[in-house]
Design a protein around this motif. Structure first.
Motif, short mmCIF file in Angstrom:
data_model
loop_
_atom_site.label_atom_id
_atom_site.label_comp_id
_atom_site.label_asym_id
_atom_site.label_seq_id
_atom_site.Cartn_x
_atom_site.Cartn_y
_atom_site.Cartn_z
N LEU A 1 117.76 121.62 -30.76
CA LEU A 1 116.45 121.01 -31.00
C LEU A 1 115.67 120.87 -29.69
O LEU A 1 114.46 121.14 -29.64
N ARG A 2 116.39 120.49 -28.64
CA ARG A 2 115.70 120.27 -27.36
C ARG A 2 115.03 121.55 -26.85
O ARG A 2 113.99 121.50 -26.23
N SER B 1 112.75 115.68 -31.22
CA SER B 1 113.71 115.71 -30.11
C SER B 1 113.63 114.44 -29.26
O SER B 1 114.52 114.19 -28.45
N GLN B 2 112.57 113.65 -29.45
CA GLN B 2 112.46 112.38 -28.73
C GLN B 2 113.22 111.26 -29.45
O GLN B 2 113.25 110.13 -28.98
N ARG C 1 104.20 123.43 -29.24
CA ARG C 1 105.63 123.16 -29.28
C ARG C 1 106.21 123.74 -30.55
O ARG C 1 105.47 124.18 -31.44
N ASP D 1 107.58 118.51 -36.46
CA ASP D 1 107.25 118.61 -35.03
C ASP D 1 108.56 118.47 -34.26
O ASP D 1 109.11 117.37 -34.13
N LEU D 2 109.08 119.58 -33.75
CA LEU D 2 110.41 119.57 -33.13
C LEU D 2 110.40 118.85 -31.79
O LEU D 2 111.42 118.30 -31.36
N ALA D 3 109.24 118.82 -31.13
CA ALA D 3 109.15 118.06 -29.88
C ALA D 3 109.24 116.57 -30.18
O ALA D 3 109.96 115.83 -29.49
N SER E 1 107.91 112.66 -37.99
CA SER E 1 107.53 113.80 -37.13
C SER E 1 106.76 114.86 -37.92
O SER E 1 106.44 115.92 -37.37
N CYS F 1 113.55 123.63 -28.53
CA CYS F 1 112.36 123.94 -29.34
C CYS F 1 111.17 123.04 -28.99
O CYS F 1 110.13 123.12 -29.63
N ALA F 2 111.34 122.18 -28.00
CA ALA F 2 110.30 121.20 -27.69
C ALA F 2 109.20 121.77 -26.80
O ALA F 2 108.12 121.21 -26.70
#
Lengths: 441, 441
Positions: free
Chosen positions: B74-75, B61-62, B45, B56-58, B119, B77-78
């Motif tokens: 951002l989404r 993004s949560q 990711r 950790d962009l995933a 993250s 990049c997940a």
């Protein structure tokens, strides 16, 4: 390359159009492509050509017509590209082709036949897409006649480079601008250096050309660092199509020293909709060898199977339809006719050479043969050869026009087929493209 | 290219490692890449480097850490590649970079900061992947010093081809064999023609080389038939990485007439994990012009913005670590040090040239600058230049070894960074690759 019951030329289909003389797509062919209803928003999906119809493989995969491996293979053809089917390999390709063949036979009957009949879409109502997501497109340069003809234009004293007879020369082309037959494109802008000029000019290409080629799609790939031995090379080839590697000769000849063609080639490459499988071409495989008084291939490019039947006897022609042909309703004029049997290297040798250093091929990759020119002037596969570098007029009897290079409105049509006594005709359909005027920035 | 608050060198982060002198990834950089926990089966990711950590962009993004456009960006990049993020364009890239910058500031606090802190993944625990699905990889040839140095090896009388000063020369490379830094590869097998020989030999490459390059990734693409004007070219560039275009010189020089490099280059190309955005590089943009007594660019390759700040002052070096260095625990030896400021064409000119004929670039495409060599012999970006075509030994002080070309076990390390008074250091990290012995078939 052994023949089997799908090659028997006596077999007929219950679909009458598949049995007509001169039909490109009899039951013995069954080429694969991607299509949808023309003008629709439908998803593209896999199809097989039969007569004047297309078997909608997505529709057929929704039925119980096939079982086992053929059904698994069929399911991979339901999406928008054939990459997954190509990755399955020759056993799966053959299983699906044979299953469709059996359902299409004149004497076939039952629910599965009805399901197939219900999945037919007339070719006239379809539009096509490039049948794979092409990860990489490579173009070879494997006609010695083309190499000599073009070489004479650039290097009159030394037309053939010393490596030509030792290895299948190739360069990487542009995958993003590979388009399906029938897609028009704009004459490219770019730089050219005119003879005797001190500085290049920027403008529309003045020497626009076609290149008559065959393309072939990679089936299973190879891992990076691994080489595909020549004896196994054809198991990595899914099938063959027609390919037009449009070329801007003035831009190309100015830019290509020392790293080869780039903008002169990457504005558009056209492919035909249908991919003819190697299995369908089995009756047309021919022995292959270099003349005894010429360099013989190094051992890694030599194999008994390649000598025995490495060649494919595909007949090819190039037609030109100008705006005046269309206005008059005149038939296109033929510019050239030749055949793939004259090629200096085989498609198997091209795969082995491509991977000899460990380059990884991937399912769905497209490889071009390079321009296919035969030994006589009338068999040249590019207009720069036919017009002797733009110094000689080419007459178009249908309209009385002349050409040295291509003009706006010109539609170039490639056709290919295999035909001989004792075997069914295997056609490739056609690959066309019309030139739109340059977009001047 | 205007500076904003993210370029202020005084800004510090609450992450101490980001503030250390010599750190490649301070809060002013924030380069993007793809990663996962090393040795895991996790999905790759997107990530952003900060100090010795990765955001950790995933994971981020949560959370609710970001809102609006930064959250939308951002989404994208997940997932396992950054293509969709690259396609969003400069406004979205800037929005996400600024949002992360604001959360990383020394004085930032609140739940969003805590979410970002949660993250973080240590860089030492990560492994990387090529950050985009590369549709097409193009390599340019835009260092006049490299062109002259290599040209002298091949064409002593006429080292620079006449087109060099008129257009950014390029060729299409191989996308499938682009690998992430740290991936070893096998010395390629292939054909070479030895001086005076009558026939080529087949064997392991005897003249294996590196090429010090920068790579840049395409953001929004252009439609086929459309040209990207030079004034808009940089809006199509997502960012820059290090790139090693490994080259088998003996294979390359034999195969490349007339269509350019093929197997000599397509066995492996290495890229660094982190893509430095153009925004982060803004403090290091420099004026760009060709000497007044040399050809000036044609109008389509000329623009005020390109003259004002088309260049990027990136410092570069090449290190060599042999098996003996590793056995002794000796530091790698430096082979070369140079900079991108010497380049003859800008990255904007490369994009415009690539599209001038209508070739369509796609988000995630990779373009290489070509070997970057500076004006003095010690600034050469390839070993074939440093060893004068393999005629001169290169000393390795760390072990007492010598090299003319690369040997098995050699690990070549490229490094790049920007540094000057009044601006934060912007580092590129490194790009490495070790040569494994040939797999002899």
């Amino acid at each position: 390359m052994e023949l089997n019951h799908t090659h028997d030329p006596r077999t007929r289909s219950w679909l009458a159009s598949a049995n007509e003389a001169g039909c490109d797509f009899p039951i013995q062919n069954l080429p694969f492509g991607g299509f949808r209803k023309a003008g629709s928003n439908e998803a593209f999906r896999g199809g097989v050509a039969i007569g004047d119809q297309i078997i909608d493989l997505a529709a057929l995969s929704q039925t119980d017509a096939l079982q086992g491996l053929p059904a698994l293979a069929l399911r991979t053809c339901a999406g928008s590209s054939l990459n997954d089917f190509m990755a399955m390999g020759p056993v799966a390709w053959r299983a699906l082709r044979h299953a469709l063949f059996d359902l299409l036979r004149e004497d076939a009957s039952g629910e599965a036949v009805q399901a197939l009949r219900n999945s037919l879409v007339p070719q006239l109502e379809a539009e096509h897409t490039v049948p794979s997501r092409i990860g990489n497109y490579t173009d070879f340069y494997t006609s010695i006649h083309h190499a000599r003809n073009v070489g004479r234009v650039i290097r009159p004293d030394d037309p053939l480079t010393p490596n030509f007879q030792w290895l299948p020369i190739a360069y990487h082309g542009r995958a993003s601008s590979v388009v399906i037959s029938g897609t028009p494109f704009h004459r490219p802008m770019g730089q050219a250096m005119l003879p005797g000029a001190a500085a290049p000019v920027y403008g529309p290409c003045a020497r626009l050309d076609f290149e008559l080629e065959l393309g072939f799609y990679i089936g299973p790939g190879n891992a990076m660092g691994e080489t595909v031995p020549l004896e196994q090379a054809e198991a990595h080839i899914f099938g063959i199509c027609l390919l037009n590697d449009w070329s801007a000769r003035d831009h190309q000849f100015w830019e290509m020293a020392p790293l080869g063609p780039f903008l002169g080639k990457n504005f558009c490459t056209s492919v035909s909709p249908w991919i003819v499988t190697l299995e369908a071409l089995a009756p047309y495989r021919v022995p292959f060898a270099h003349p005894a008084n010429e360099p013989q291939p190094l051992p890694y490019l030599d194999a008994p199977s390649n000598r025995a039947h490495g060649g494919v006897d595909i007949q090819l022609e190039v037609l030109l339809e100008t705006a005046q042909h269309r206005a008059k309703g005149a038939a296109p004029d033929r510019l050239s006719a030749t055949g793939f049997r004259h090629q200096y290297w085989t498609i198997g040798q091209m795969v082995t050479q491509h991977t000899v250093g460990g380059c990884n091929l991937q399912s769905g990759d497209l490889l071009g043969t390079g321009t296919i020119s035969g030994p006589t002037p009338a068999e040249a596969g590019a207009i720069v050869e036919l017009s002797l570098g733009g110094t000689r007029d080419i007459e178009l009897p249908g309209t009385g026009e002349r050409r040295r290079f291509l003009e706006d409105g010109d539609n170039v049509i490639l056709r290919g087929w295999c035909e001989k006594p004792g075997a069914a005709r295997i056609g490739f359909g056609q690959c066309s493209g019309e030139i739109l005027p340059a977009r001047q920035g």
